[in-house]
Design a protein around this motif. Structure first.
Motif, short mmCIF file in Angstrom:
data_model
loop_
_atom_site.label_atom_id
_atom_site.label_comp_id
_atom_site.label_asym_id
_atom_site.label_seq_id
_atom_site.Cartn_x
_atom_site.Cartn_y
_atom_site.Cartn_z
N ARG A 194 -5.15 -0.79 -9.87
CA ARG A 194 -4.56 0.04 -10.93
C ARG A 194 -5.50 0.14 -12.14
N ASP A 195 -6.08 -0.99 -12.48
CA ASP A 195 -7.03 -0.98 -13.60
C ASP A 195 -8.25 -0.12 -13.27
N GLU A 196 -8.70 -0.18 -12.01
CA GLU A 196 -9.87 0.57 -11.58
C GLU A 196 -9.61 2.07 -11.65
N LEU A 232 0.81 -1.22 0.00
CA LEU A 232 0.00 0.00 0.00
C LEU A 232 0.85 1.26 0.00
N MET A 233 2.04 1.17 0.56
CA MET A 233 2.88 2.37 0.65
C MET A 233 4.04 2.34 -0.34
N GLY A 234 4.07 1.30 -1.19
CA GLY A 234 5.10 1.23 -2.21
C GLY A 234 6.51 1.15 -1.65
N VAL A 253 -6.79 5.33 -5.35
CA VAL A 253 -7.54 4.51 -4.40
C VAL A 253 -7.17 3.04 -4.62
N ASN A 254 -6.91 2.32 -3.52
CA ASN A 254 -6.68 0.87 -3.57
C ASN A 254 -7.93 0.17 -3.04
N ILE A 255 -8.56 -0.64 -3.90
CA ILE A 255 -9.73 -1.42 -3.50
C ILE A 255 -9.23 -2.77 -2.97
N LEU A 256 -9.52 -3.06 -1.71
CA LEU A 256 -8.99 -4.25 -1.06
C LEU A 256 -10.11 -5.22 -0.72
N SER A 257 -9.84 -6.53 -0.90
CA SER A 257 -10.80 -7.56 -0.50
C SER A 257 -10.70 -7.74 1.00
N ALA A 258 -11.80 -7.56 1.68
CA ALA A 258 -11.79 -7.60 3.15
C ALA A 258 -11.31 -8.95 3.67
#
Length: 852
Positions: free
Chosen positions: A590-592, A550-552, A614-619
C-alpha cells in the motif's frame, strides 16, 4: 327426725363429712350444721367455715350503739319463743357418731372404687360418671396417703387385662382375611388406645409426676401404655399374634405402591410407620422384613427389565430409584432404612447388571442418538455404585470408531471438519450436561481424538501421504474468515449455558458476533491441537490466507489478526513467521502504490482510465505459484511496464516476477438490459476483452483455438476460464454447442441478453477454488519438505552428539520432528542412508559417527 344423729345410707354415692382436725362445737351450740355437697381435695384440707345465722326475729345490733334500748317492731309476727313454756329441743343433723380414722378409710376405699369404675368407662369409650378433676383429686389423695405403688399396680393390671381380653380380641374379630385388613384393624385400635391412654394419663397425672417420675423401677404411664400394646399385640406368643400379619400388611402396601396397584393406601402406610416408630419396633420387627421384601422385588424387576434395551433399562431403574427415594421421605421411613434400601437397589440393579449397563454396542447406540437424558441417567446410576469410571472405555472406543468413520469418508471430505466439530460439540454437551463436567471423560475424549485423527489409515484412505485432517481444518478456518458465522450450521453455535460460562470466566458474551466467531476459531484450533503433522495445516493455511489477502475476501481484519495470534501462541513464532511477513507485505504494498502514484504525477504521466494496483510479495514468505504467459491488453501492459521501470529504478538489484494467476480486476460491460461491472480474474478479463474485436459483427463468434492463440492461455487454465464464463451460474458468454464441459471444437459469443439484479457481478470465484492438481502438489511439497527437515534434524543431532546408535538416533529424530509432522522410522532410515552417501555420516559397527 328427733334422733340425736342419723347415719347416712351405705354406697358410693353417699356424702361423708370431710375429716378435719378442728374440734366439734358441741351439742349445746345454737348453730345448725348444714351438710356440704362440695368434696374437698384431701384429709389435710380445712373444713369450710359455717356462718352462724341469728334468729330472724332478733334485729342485728351494732356495737357502736352501745346499750340503747331495743326498738321493737310491732309489725312483725310473734316469734316462737314463749318464756312461760320453756326452751324447745335443738336438733343437729348429720352429727358424726363414728371416729375420724374410720371416715378416712371409707373415703380412700370409695376413691379407689371410683377410679376403677372410671377406668372401665374409659375402656368402654364412655365418659366417667365422676368429673375428671374429682378423679384427679382422688389420685392425689391416694398418693399422699402412701398407696402410690398399689395404685400403679392396679392401673397396670387393669390396662393389661383390657388389652389382652378386649383389644386383642377386637383386632382379630374386625380383621379380614388379608394382611392389609389386619393392618387397618390394628391401626384403628392403636388410635383408640392412644386416645384412651391420653385420658388415663390426665387422670393419673399426679401419680405420673410424683411417684413414677422419681422411681426408676416403674415405667411412666405413657411408656407403660406403649409397652403393653407392643407386648400384647406385636410380641405376645399366646394364641394368634396379629402383629405378624400387621407387618406383612405394611409390606403389601409398599408392594402395591411399587406395582401401581389402586389398592395402595398412602395415608394408612404413613400412619402405620409412625405407629411402629412410637411402639419402638420399627428397626427390630419391620425393617428386616421390609428390606427382605425389597430385595425380592429388585431381583424380580431387574430380571424382567434385563431383556429390554439399555435405554429402557436405564429409564426403568431411574424411575424405580426415584420412587423408592420419594417413598422413604414421604412415608416417614427411617434414614437407615432409606440408605440400606438404596444400597440394595444399587447393588442388585447396577452392580449385578454392570455388563449390560456398560455394553459397548448399546452405549454406542445411545451416543449415536445423542440420548442426553439416558446417558445422564446411566452416569448417575453408575456413580451411585462408584463404578462410573468404567464407562470411560466404551466412551473412548465409541469416539474412535465414530471419528474414524468421519475422517475416512472420502465422499464427504468437504464436510469433514464441520462433522468433526458437530461431533465434538455433541460430546462436549454430553460431558457438560450428562457427565457433570467430569475431567476424566474430557481427557478420554482428547485421547480418542488424537488417536483417530493421526491414524495412518486416514492417509491411506485419502492417498495423500500426509495429514488430510490438517488440510481440511485449514480450509474450514478459511471458510470462517471469508464468510463469518453465516457459513456455520446452527448446531455449532453457542447456547445459553455457553454464554453464561463465558461471562463467568470473564470473556466476552458469545451473543456478540465477533466473540462467537472467536469462539468458533477456538473450536477449530481444538482440532488443530490433535494433529501431529502441523506442516500440512501450515501449507494450506498459507495458501488460503494469500488468496484472502490478495483478493480482499477477509470478513474481518480483526479476526485475521486474532487467528494469527492464536497460532503464534499455540505453535511459536517460527510457525507464524511467514504468515506475519505476508501481512507486512500488504502494508508495504500500500505504501509502495502511494509512492508510485506520487511519482507518476511528478513525472507528468497522464492519468489513465486504468487504475493499477500492485502487490509486492516476498517470495520466501508467500506460497509458490506457477508462471504463466498471458497476452495482456495494450493499456494494461503499458501500465505494468511503467510500474516495473519505477520499481527497478527505486530498488536496485530486485527483480519482479508477475503472477497473473492471482490478479483480478473490474471490467465494464454493456448488455441489452444495461451496463454492468464484472468482477473477474485476469484470465477472465483477457478472454472477455477479446470479444471487443468482433463487436461490430452481429453474428461474430470466437472459436476455442482463437481464444487460446490470442490470450496465451492453454490447457486446464483456458478450460476453467471459459467454463466459468459460459457454463456457470453467471453466463456472460454463450457456448455452442451447449454443455457443461468445454471442448476444443466449441465456439463462444457474448450473451447480450445477460441480466442480473446487481450492478456489480462477481464471476472470479474460480480463483478462490483449489484444483485437484494444486491440492496434490501441495501434499507432495509438504512430504518433500519433511524429508529435508528430517535430514536437517539428523545432521543437527549428530553434530551435537557425534556418535549415536541407530535406535537412539531414530527416537531423537521422531521427537524433534513430531511437531511438524510424523515421520516413519523407515523414512528416517532412508534419509540416514542419503546423508551417508553425501558424507555427512559414516557407519561404524552398530552406530553412526558425524563427519565434520
Amino acid at each position: 327426725m328427733n334422733s340425736p344423729a342419723s347415719s347416712p345410707p351405705d354406697g358410693p354415692s353417699s356424702s361423708f363429712a370431710i375429716p378435719s382436725k378442728r374440734k366439734s362445737t358441741g351439742a349445746a351450740s345454737s348453730q345448725t350444721l348444714q351438710p356440704s355437697n362440695q368434696r374437698l381435695a384431701g384429709p389435710d384440707n380445712k373444713r369450710p367455715k359455717f356462718n352462724s345465722h341469728p334468729d330472724q326475729g332478733v334485729p342485728r345490733m351494732s356495737k357502736v350503739l352501745g346499750k340503747r334500748p331495743e326498738i321493737v317492731d310491732l309489725t312483725r309476727p310473734p316469734t316462737a319463743f314463749q318464756p312461760h313454756k320453756g326452751a324447745k329441743k335443738l336438733v343437729i343433723k348429720n352429727l358424726r357418731t363414728t371416729s375420724q380414722a374410720n371416715d378416712l378409710a371409707r373415703y380412700y376405699d370409695a376413691t379407689k372404687q371410683e377410679l376403677v369404675e372410671a377406668l372401665q368407662a374409659i375402656f368402654e369409650q364412655k365418659q366417667p360418671r365422676q368429673p375428671l378433676e374429682r378423679l384427679y383429686r382422688g389420685v392425689e389423695d391416694l398418693c399422699r396417703h402412701g398407696v402410690s405403688k398399689e395404685l400403679y399396680e392396679t392401673l397396670r393390671e387393669r390396662c393389661e387385662a383390657y388389652l389382652k381380653n378386649d383389644v386383642r380380641r377386637a383386632i382379630l374379630a374386625e380383621a379380614g382375611s388379608s394382611n392389609i385388613d389386619m393392618l387397618r384393624s390394628t391401626y384403628k385400635h392403636w388410635v383408640i388406645w392412644n386416645a384412651q391412654s391420653t385420658t388415663i394419663r390426665s387422670v393419673f397425672s399426679y401419680l405420673d409426676r410424683s411417684f413414677l417420675l422419681s422411681n426408676k423401677d416403674f415405667q411412666q404411664i405413657n411408656d407403660m401404655a406403649i409397652t403393653l400394646f407392643r407386648r400384647i399385640v406385636f410380641v405376645s406368643a399366646q394364641g394368634f399374634n396379629p402383629g405378624v400379619k400387621t407387618l406383612d400388611g405394611m409390606c403389601d402396601l409398599v408392594d402395591y405402591d411399587r406395582r401401581g396397584d389402586t389398592r395402595f393406601d398412602p395415608a394408612l402406610l404413613r400412619d402405620s410407620i409412625s405407629m411402629l416408630h412410637v411402639l419402638n419396633i420399627y428397626g427390630k420387627s419391620f425393617e428386616p422384613r421390609f428390606l427382605k421384601a425389597s430385595k425380592r422385588y429388585y431381583e424380580e424387576f431387574a430380571e424382567e427389565q434385563s431383556s429390554a434395551s439399555l435405554k429402557s433399562y436405564i429409564s426403568g431403574c431411574e424411575k424405580l430409584l426415584a420412587r423408592e427415594d420419594f417413598r422413604c421421605n414421604a412415608y416417614n421411613f427411617d434414614s437407615t432404612t432409606k440408605r440400606q434400601t438404596m444400597d440394595d437397589a444399587h447393588f442388585l440393579l447396577i452392580n449385578n447388571y454392570s455388563e449390560k449397563l456398560l455394553d459397548g454396542g448399546s452405549i454406542n447406540k445411545l451416543l449415536d442418538e445423542n440420548a442426553l437424558e439416558s446417558m445422564k441417567a446411566l452416569y448417575d446410576l453408575l456413580r451411585l455404585s462408584d463404578i462410573q469410571k468404567r464407562l470411560k472405555q466404551p466412551w473412548e472406543e465409541y469416539i474412535k470408531e465414530a471419528g474414524s468413520a468421519i475422517v475416512n469418508d472420502t465422499s464427504r471430505g468437504d464436510e469433514m471438519v464441520v462433522r468433526l466439530l458437530e461431533f465434538r460439540r455433541s460430546l462436549d454437551l454430553m460431558i457438560r450436561d450428562a457427565f457433570n463436567r467430569d475431567d476424566e471423560f474430557t481427557y478420554s475424549m482428547r485421547q480418542a481424538f488424537g488417536s483417530f485423527i493421526n491414524d495412518k489409515k486416514v492417509m491411506s484412505a485419502w492417498k495423500t501421504g500426509t495429514s488430510k485432517v490438517g488440510e481440511m481444518i485449514a480450509k474450514y478456518i478459511d471458510m470462517l474468515l471469508r464468510g463469518g458465522l453465516k457459513t456455520l450450521p446452527k448446531a455449532l453455535l453457542s447456547d445459553t449455558k455457553d454464554r453464561i460460562d463465558a461471562e463467568q470466566s470473564g470473556q466476552a458474551a458469545t451473543g456478540d458476533e465477533d466473540a462467537e466467531l472467536d469462539r468458533q476459531l477456538d473450536q477449530a484450533l481444538e482440532l488443530f491441537r490433535f494433529i501431529e503433522g502441523k506442516d500440512v495445516f501450515e501449507a494450506f493455511y498459507k495458501q488460503d490466507l494469500a488468496r484472502r489477502l490478495l483478493m480482499g475476501r477477509s470478513a474481518s481484519a480483526d479476526a485475521e489478526r486474532s487467528m494469527l495470534a492464536k497460532l503464534k501462541n499455540e505453535c511459536g513464532s517460527n510457525f507464524t513467521h511467514n504468515l506475519e511477513q505476508m501481512f507486512k507485505d500488504q502494508q508495504i504494498a500500500r505504501d509502495e502504490m502511494t509512492s508510485y502514484k506520487a511519482w507518476c504525477e511528478g513525472n507528468g504521466h497522464a492519468k489513465s482510465s486504468l487504475d493499477l494496483s500492485v502487490n509486492i510479495l516476498s517470495a520466501a514468505a508467500w506460497p509458490t505459484y506457477p508462471d504463466t504467459q498471458l497476452s495482456l491488453p495494450d493499456d494494461v501492459a503499458t501500465q505494468i511496464e511503467r510500474f516495473e521501470a519505477y520499481y527497478i529504478n527505486k530498488h536496485t538489484g530486485r527483480r519482479l516476477t508477475w503472477k497473473h494467476s492471482l490478479a483480478h480486476c473490474v471490467v465494464k460491460a454493456r448488455f441489452n438490459k444495461g451496463p454492468k461491472e464484472l468482477l473477474v480474474s485476469a484470465y477472465q478479463a483477457v478472454v472477455l476483452t477479446l470479444f471487443n474485436q468482433i463487436e461490430s459483427q452481429p453474428d461474430g463468434f470466437l472459436a476455442y483455438q482463437q481464444i487460446a492463440d490470442n490470450s496465451g492461455l492453454s490447457g486446464p487454465d483456458l478450460d476453467r476460464t471459459l467454463q466459468s464464463l459460459a457454463c456457470g451460474k453467471i453466463r456472460v458468454l454463450t457456448k455452442r454447442p451447449k454443455g457443461r464441459d468445454v471442448q476444443p471444437t466449441d465456439t463462444f459469443t457474448v450473451n447480450k441478453t445477460f441480466t442480473d439484479p446487481k450492478y456489480r457481478v462477481k464471476i472470479n470465484q474460480i480463483q478462490l477454488k483449489e484444483t485437484k492438481e494444486e491440492n496434490q502438489e501441495t501434499h507432495e511439497r509438504v512430504a518433500q519438505d519433511r524429508q529435508f527437515e528430517c535430514q536437517a534434524a539428523i545432521v543437527r543431532i549428530m553434530k551435537s552428539r557425534k556418535t549415536m546408535t541407530h535406535a537412539n538416533l531414530v527416537a531423537e529424530v521422531i521427537n524433534q520432528t513430531k511437531a511438524r509432522g510424523a515421520i516413519e522410522p523407515a523414512e528416517i532410515k532412508k534419509n540416514i542412508e542419503k546423508l551417508i552417501e553425501k558424507d555427512y555420516l559414516e557407519r561404524e559397527g552398530g552406530a553412526y559417527t558425524y563427519l565434520a
